[in-house]
Design a protein around this motif. Structure first.
Motif, mmCIF file in Angstrom:
data_model
loop_
_atom_site.group_PDB
_atom_site.id
_atom_site.type_symbol
_atom_site.label_atom_id
_atom_site.label_comp_id
_atom_site.label_asym_id
_atom_site.label_seq_id
_atom_site.Cartn_x
_atom_site.Cartn_y
_atom_site.Cartn_z
ATOM 1 N N PRO A 232 49.711 60.047 40.184
ATOM 2 C CA PRO A 232 50.737 59.211 38.930
ATOM 3 C C PRO A 232 51.121 58.119 38.745
ATOM 4 C CG PRO A 232 51.590 61.540 40.921
ATOM 5 C CD PRO A 232 50.210 60.104 41.905
ATOM 6 N N GLN A 233 51.096 57.380 39.466
ATOM 7 C CA GLN A 233 51.201 55.784 38.822
ATOM 8 C C GLN A 233 50.030 55.202 38.232
ATOM 9 O OE1 GLN A 233 53.512 54.994 43.410
ATOM 10 N NE2 GLN A 233 53.267 52.565 42.494
ATOM 11 N N VAL A 234 48.739 55.755 38.821
ATOM 12 C CA VAL A 234 48.150 54.993 38.286
ATOM 13 C C VAL A 234 48.139 55.616 36.434
ATOM 14 C CG1 VAL A 234 45.724 54.681 37.651
ATOM 15 C CG2 VAL A 234 45.810 54.576 39.878
ATOM 16 N N LYS A 235 48.454 54.255 34.978
ATOM 17 C CA LYS A 235 48.143 54.890 34.206
ATOM 18 C C LYS A 235 47.063 54.874 33.430
ATOM 19 C CE LYS A 235 52.538 56.289 35.011
ATOM 20 N NZ LYS A 235 52.750 57.916 35.163
ATOM 21 N N MET A 236 46.346 53.637 33.846
ATOM 22 C CA MET A 236 45.784 53.446 32.859
ATOM 23 C C MET A 236 44.091 52.438 33.582
ATOM 24 S SD MET A 236 47.172 51.938 29.206
ATOM 25 C CE MET A 236 47.006 50.257 29.457
ATOM 26 N N ILE A 237 43.106 52.433 33.464
ATOM 27 C CA ILE A 237 42.149 51.695 34.750
ATOM 28 C C ILE A 237 41.341 50.627 33.040
ATOM 29 C CG2 ILE A 237 39.613 52.118 35.530
ATOM 30 C CD1 ILE A 237 42.137 55.806 35.353
ATOM 31 N N GLU A 238 41.272 49.984 34.141
ATOM 32 C CA GLU A 238 40.909 48.073 33.057
ATOM 33 C C GLU A 238 39.452 47.986 33.805
ATOM 34 O OE1 GLU A 238 43.032 45.281 31.594
ATOM 35 O OE2 GLU A 238 42.230 44.209 33.798
ATOM 36 N N ILE A 239 38.108 47.697 33.751
ATOM 37 C CA ILE A 239 37.090 47.666 33.775
ATOM 38 C C ILE A 239 36.792 46.120 33.350
ATOM 39 C CG2 ILE A 239 34.266 47.892 33.672
ATOM 40 C CD1 ILE A 239 35.112 50.665 33.034
ATOM 41 N N LYS A 240 36.960 44.902 34.783
ATOM 42 C CA LYS A 240 37.092 43.636 34.732
ATOM 43 C C LYS A 240 35.472 43.700 34.311
ATOM 44 C CE LYS A 240 37.050 40.668 37.351
ATOM 45 N NZ LYS A 240 37.916 39.421 38.477
ATOM 46 N N LEU A 241 35.199 42.592 33.388
ATOM 47 C CA LEU A 241 33.844 42.284 32.349
ATOM 48 C C LEU A 241 33.643 40.628 33.197
ATOM 49 C CD1 LEU A 241 32.992 43.746 29.740
ATOM 50 C CD2 LEU A 241 32.458 45.152 31.833
ATOM 51 N N SER A 242 34.806 40.256 32.183
ATOM 52 C CA SER A 242 34.653 38.685 33.144
ATOM 53 C C SER A 242 36.569 38.725 32.937
ATOM 54 C CB SER A 242 34.073 37.980 32.396
ATOM 55 O OG SER A 242 34.719 38.096 30.990
ATOM 56 N N GLN A 243 36.512 36.973 33.976
ATOM 57 C CA GLN A 243 37.943 36.837 33.341
ATOM 58 C C GLN A 243 38.176 35.029 32.975
ATOM 59 O OE1 GLN A 243 39.363 36.530 37.851
ATOM 60 N NE2 GLN A 243 40.618 35.584 36.774
ATOM 61 N N GLY A 244 39.476 35.221 32.137
ATOM 62 C CA GLY A 244 38.923 33.648 31.853
ATOM 63 C C GLY A 244 38.947 32.405 32.462
ATOM 64 N N ALA A 245 39.330 32.024 33.555
ATOM 65 C CA ALA A 245 39.307 31.340 34.285
ATOM 66 C C ALA A 245 37.900 30.773 35.016
ATOM 67 C CB ALA A 245 40.147 31.548 35.965
ATOM 68 N N LYS A 246 37.357 32.055 34.880
ATOM 69 C CA LYS A 246 35.970 31.404 35.488
ATOM 70 C C LYS A 246 34.942 33.233 35.448
ATOM 71 C CE LYS A 246 37.891 34.100 39.903
ATOM 72 N NZ LYS A 246 38.806 33.722 41.192
ATOM 73 N N PRO A 247 34.673 33.051 33.760
ATOM 74 C CA PRO A 247 33.971 33.359 33.163
ATOM 75 C C PRO A 247 32.744 33.897 33.805
ATOM 76 C CG PRO A 247 34.479 32.282 31.689
ATOM 77 C CD PRO A 247 35.929 31.855 32.945
ATOM 78 N N GLY A 248 31.546 34.800 34.522
ATOM 79 C CA GLY A 248 30.160 34.976 33.783
ATOM 80 C C GLY A 248 30.508 34.372 36.036
ATOM 81 N N HIS A 249 31.551 34.144 36.974
ATOM 82 C CA HIS A 249 31.090 34.060 38.051
ATOM 83 C C HIS A 249 31.465 34.981 38.711
ATOM 84 C CE1 HIS A 249 31.824 31.592 41.796
ATOM 85 N NE2 HIS A 249 31.388 30.572 41.544
ATOM 86 N N GLY A 250 32.327 35.695 39.169
ATOM 87 C CA GLY A 250 32.709 36.966 39.739
ATOM 88 C C GLY A 250 33.977 36.414 40.776
ATOM 89 N N GLY A 251 34.351 36.908 40.791
ATOM 90 C CA GLY A 251 35.820 36.274 42.217
ATOM 91 C C GLY A 251 35.298 36.005 42.955
ATOM 92 N N ILE A 252 36.688 35.460 43.711
ATOM 93 C CA ILE A 252 36.650 34.878 45.194
ATOM 94 C C ILE A 252 37.522 34.876 45.794
ATOM 95 C CG2 ILE A 252 36.888 32.460 46.558
ATOM 96 C CD1 ILE A 252 35.049 31.504 43.993
ATOM 97 N N LEU A 253 37.926 35.419 47.201
ATOM 98 C CA LEU A 253 38.426 35.999 48.060
ATOM 99 C C LEU A 253 38.091 34.610 49.303
ATOM 100 C CD1 LEU A 253 41.347 36.831 49.283
ATOM 101 C CD2 LEU A 253 39.378 38.663 49.758
ATOM 102 N N PRO A 254 39.220 33.786 49.566
ATOM 103 C CA PRO A 254 38.901 32.625 50.573
ATOM 104 C C PRO A 254 38.806 33.689 51.902
ATOM 105 C CG PRO A 254 40.177 31.807 48.957
ATOM 106 C CD PRO A 254 40.051 33.185 48.731
ATOM 107 N N ALA A 255 37.792 33.196 53.077
ATOM 108 C CA ALA A 255 37.949 34.106 54.247
ATOM 109 C C ALA A 255 39.221 34.075 55.283
ATOM 110 C CB ALA A 255 36.332 33.263 54.831
ATOM 111 N N VAL A 256 40.137 33.316 54.703
ATOM 112 C CA VAL A 256 41.641 32.735 55.492
ATOM 113 C C VAL A 256 43.098 33.649 55.180
ATOM 114 C CG1 VAL A 256 41.092 29.988 56.477
ATOM 115 C CG2 VAL A 256 42.170 31.068 53.814
ATOM 116 N N LYS A 257 42.396 34.349 53.896
ATOM 117 C CA LYS A 257 43.220 35.046 53.747
ATOM 118 C C LYS A 257 42.447 37.176 53.185
ATOM 119 C CE LYS A 257 45.303 32.660 49.697
ATOM 120 N NZ LYS A 257 45.536 33.110 48.031
ATOM 121 N N ASN A 258 41.119 37.048 54.327
ATOM 122 C CA ASN A 258 40.858 38.595 54.225
ATOM 123 C C ASN A 258 41.527 38.749 55.764
ATOM 124 O OD1 ASN A 258 38.874 40.750 53.774
ATOM 125 N ND2 ASN A 258 37.113 39.431 54.514
#
Length: 506
Positions: A232-258
């Protein structure tokens, strides 16, 4: 310098030992001398840093000053308006509104109003009393194929994942969204228990890694998506094609945070760097994207589904508009992110030199949808350094129906712009997974601050809108905003970004 240090160290030690034979208290001098000798010898043995090896002990101060430089600049040197990426003037107004403190400005503007690029809106001689206007404007998101349209606030929490942010930061953002009546975008890291605990509305972002709805091979898993999207809390779904800070690159999660918990939520290996693919594997062209949107809408029970992008190749977006016409499938919303958008980790070249800035991208997307006769079906959300009521007003003038803020909400949480987001050493416990730092973040206090920042910012927008003689956000148009082009020339947004007639491209 290295040889001199060695010689001086030997002479100093021998002298102190000799003196201690007569005055035993001299041994206490090694409390000071000992650490200096230890550091110096370590530097001499260092094989990576030439400066430290050539200048034992003294070379260390270069690295100390380099670390202190951003702090010294921020607190003692920068003016109210020249700090980056968010200047002190805007940081201060976010802090004040989040705390419910006095947020009026003394002694006039600090901005050079004759400088090229200065922007403003002209007031009306018949301003409206903001007390007579809707204090909490909302927009209904959902096209004709949407069975569960969502009434959204005009100002929401932009995409920030659990992993990039700490558990308490996520919980506080969602609690603020619940208290203030606005939505919280999960970021591509999926839905965690900290998104659910406070009960705030969620916009579930699906990135190229399909975290939270992926199989062992990393491909999209329909059943996992169906299960989570039905919450019920999920009101919308957003498909991320790209983001402004690094378009065309994909997200990065550093190992120390994983951590193990984050890895379990994302279905990846813990303590490894997680790079999202640059592109989606579930679709490869605009027509397939439209069918994927329809699939997600059907699987979720008819909830609004849209996509997020930073505008790049204009022809690729017009191809999407043509695909919408040909398939008769439209997204319920499109989020336009600007190249000035923020992230915890991105290559410098991507942050600085890839992706269209928000204002240009926003105007282009709005004009394209209008030109192809699609705008009635599709709402537009804007994201990229939106911190004040004027920023919201400006986005609406260019065609936005609602706005997101990421860094504004982080500042409301207590972010001090330490620029440690990618290091896992965030001193405020927001962008880190180190428990001893996270413990300092008081969730209940931050919930209140996030809600206050949202409410005060929306209030400032309504007051600003009333001053221009406009009574509803949908009536904010491009002719309301002005920009100084040069010392002698001023243009409205309607002149800079000429409106396209509905159906002009059809």
């Amino acid at each position: 310098m290295r040889n001199q240090f060695i010689g001086l160290s030997i002479v100093t030690c021998l002298t102190l030992i000799a003196l201690s034979l007569y005055w035993p208290w001299v041994w206490w001098s090694f409390v000071v001398v000992g650490p200096i000798l230890f550091v110096g010898i370590s530097d001499i043995l260092d094989k990576k840093h030439t400066l430290k090896k050539n200048f034992p002990f003294l070379g260390m101060f270069r690295y100390i000053m380099e670390d202190l430089r951003p702090k010294i600049y921020q607190y003692f040197i920068e003016s109210e308006t020249d700090g980056a990426p968010i200047n002190r003037m805007y940081r201060s107004i976010v802090y004040q509104r989040a705390k419910g403190a006095l947020s009026t400005n003394p002694f006039g503007t600090k901005i050079n109003v004759y400088h090229e690029g200065y922007e403003w809106a002209n007031h009306s001689v018949h301003p409206l009393d903001h007390h007579d206007l809707d204090p909490h404007p909302r927009v209904m998101i959902g096209g004709s194929d949407c069975k569960q349209p969502y009434s959204s606030s005009i100002f929401n929490v932009s995409a920030m994942s659990y992993g990039a942010l700490s558990d308490r930061a996520i919980e506080a953002l969602n609690g603020g969204a619940k208290k203030g009546g606005f939505a919280h975008n999960t970021g591509e890291g999926s839905i965690s228990g900290y998104h659910i605990k406070q009960g705030g509305d969620l916009i579930w972002q699906i990135g190229t890694g399909y975290f939270g709805c992926r199989n062992k091979e990393g491909a999209f898993d329909e059943e996992m998506f169906r299960e989570k999207s039905s919450q019920p809390q999920v009101k919308m779904i957003e498909i991320k094609l790209s983001q402004g800070a690094k378009p065309g690159h994909g997200g990065i999660l550093p190992a120390v945070k994983n951590t193990k918990e984050i890895a379990a939520i994302r279905a990846v290996e813990p303590y490894t760097r997680v790079d999202s693919p640059p592109a989606h594997s579930s679709f490869h062209n605009p027509v397939e994207l439209m069918h994927f949107i329809k699939k997600l809408r059907d699987l979720s029970g008819g909830k609004p589904v849209g996509f997020k992008l930073c505008v790049g190749n204009k022809l690729e977006f017009t191809d999407m508009c043509i695909a919408m016409q040909n398939t008769n499938i439209t997204p319920d919303f499109i989020t336009v992110d600007g190249g000035e958008g923020g992230t915890g980790a991105a290559p410098l070249e991507f942050s600085n030199n890839i992706g269209m800035p928000l204002r240009d991208g926003l105007a282009f997307v709005c004009d394209s949808l209008r030109g192809y006769g699609l705008k009635k079906e599709v709402k537009i959300l804007a994201s990229g350094k939106i911190l004040t009521g004027f920023h919201i007003f400006r986005a609406f003038a260019l065609g936005a129906d609602a706005c997101y803020s990421a860094r504004g909400m982080m500042l409301a949480l207590g972010c001090i712009q330490a620029l440690e987001c990618n290091s896992n050493h965030c001193p405020t416990g927001i962008a880190t997974q180190k428990q001893h730092l996270i413990k300092g973040l008081n969730v209940e206090d931050k919930i209140s601050r996030v809600a206050k920042f949202h409410n005060e910012t929306v209030k400032s927008f309504v007051e600003f809108m009333g001053a221009t003689g406009v009574d509803t956000p949908t009536k904010v148009k491009r002719h309301h905003v002005y920009r100084r082009i040069s010392q002698e020339h001023i243009k409205t947004y309607a002149e800079i970004y000429p409106n396209i007639k509905v159906g002009e491209y059809a």
